[in-house]
Design an enzyme around this catalytic site. Structure first.
Site, PDB file in Angstrom:
ATOM      1  CB  CYS A 157      -0.981   0.017   1.034  1.00 57.00           C
ATOM      2  SG  CYS A 157      -2.189  -1.330   1.196  1.00 57.00           S
TER       3      CYS A 157
HETATM    4  C1  BEZ Z   1       0.475  -4.486   1.769  1.00 56.36           C
HETATM    5  O1  BEZ Z   1      -0.007  -3.522   1.617  1.00 56.36           O
HETATM    6  O2  BEZ Z   1       1.857  -4.862   1.613  1.00 56.36           O
HETATM    7  C2  BEZ Z   1      -0.283  -5.832   2.274  1.00 56.36           C
HETATM    8  C3  BEZ Z   1      -1.555  -5.330   3.045  1.00 56.36           C
HETATM    9  C4  BEZ Z   1      -2.587  -6.440   3.438  1.00 56.36           C
HETATM   10  C5  BEZ Z   1      -1.830  -7.722   3.080  1.00 56.36           C
HETATM   11  C6  BEZ Z   1      -0.992  -7.847   2.534  1.00 56.36           C
HETATM   12  C7  BEZ Z   1      -0.089  -7.157   2.005  1.00 56.36           C
END
Ligand code: BEZ
Length: 212
Positions: free
Chosen positions: A45
């Protein structure tokens, strides 16, 4: 039932990192790139938010306002934006919706319980100035989106709104486009005086250049 292409994007009022907004008023006649992400302070994210911020001039050029969303609070978003700016070498200026009670995430079908019960997956809604949903995408939590594809899809939608054409597989700006089969050859000659190549009566290609 989930939202579909051609539906009116539902309106809502909610807190964001830039104050309370009523969605349709905030859009104010622009295109909108409305996208959800699972959670603040997560790695994928962080890169997606950074990429959206870096591409601000590209969205602006196309008349598109980005709007992010997750089920975190404004306080969390604001603390995380500092991390995004610092690690992605950018300045994030678009608002992020704080959907703590999942009101908007539920309204837009951003929560896919098979993936996670409370966090949104990576959805995209491209919404036109009349507030019609023109394209949707949903990516799982572990796969970051391809922002070149998001810009390409915006370019394709805006081009096919301007002309009676459609974009072939893997089209990118500058490539030849398809003249819509609903146009007669006579009408196609009038609308595309530069000419076209007929591979089949239903597959006619023409060069429309780029918008730049
Ligand atoms: C991420 O943004 O890295 C992420 C968020 C939720 C689950 C897996 C990855």
């Amino acid at each position: 039932m989930s939202l579909r292409i051609g539906d009116t994007a539902p309106d809502f009022e909610i807190e964001t990192t830039q104050g309370r907004i009523r969605f349709h008023d905030w859009a104010n006649g622009s295109w909108v790139f409305f996208f959800s992400h699972p959670a603040d302070f997560t790695p994928v994210c962080t890169t997606e938010m950074g990429r959206t911020a870096q591409l601000a001039p590209e969205f602006e050029k196309r008349g598109v306002k980005p709007l992010g969303l997750s089920t975190d609070s404004v306080k969390e978003h604001l603390a995380w934006i500092s991390d995004v700016d610092a690690t992605q070498n950018t300045t994030l200026t678009f608002p992020i919706v704080a959907d703590k009670d999942k009101k908007v995430a539920e309204l837009y079908g951003m929560i896919h319980p098979g993936e996670d019960d409370t966090a949104a997956v990576r959805t995209v809604f491209l919404i036109d100035p009349k507030m019609k949903i023109r394209l949707t995408m949903a990516y799982p939590m572990t796969v970051g989106r391809n922002f070149s594809e998001i810009l390409r899809a915006i370019d394709a939608l805006q081009l096919t709104d301007r002309m009676s054409v459609a974009c072939p597989a893997d089209w990118k700006p500058g490539d030849r486009v398809i003249i819509r089969p609903s146009l007669s050859d006579e009408e196609a000659k009038r609308q595309f005086p530069q000419g076209f190549e007929t591979l089949r009566p239903y597959l006619r290609l023409t060069d429309v250049g780029t918008a730049d």
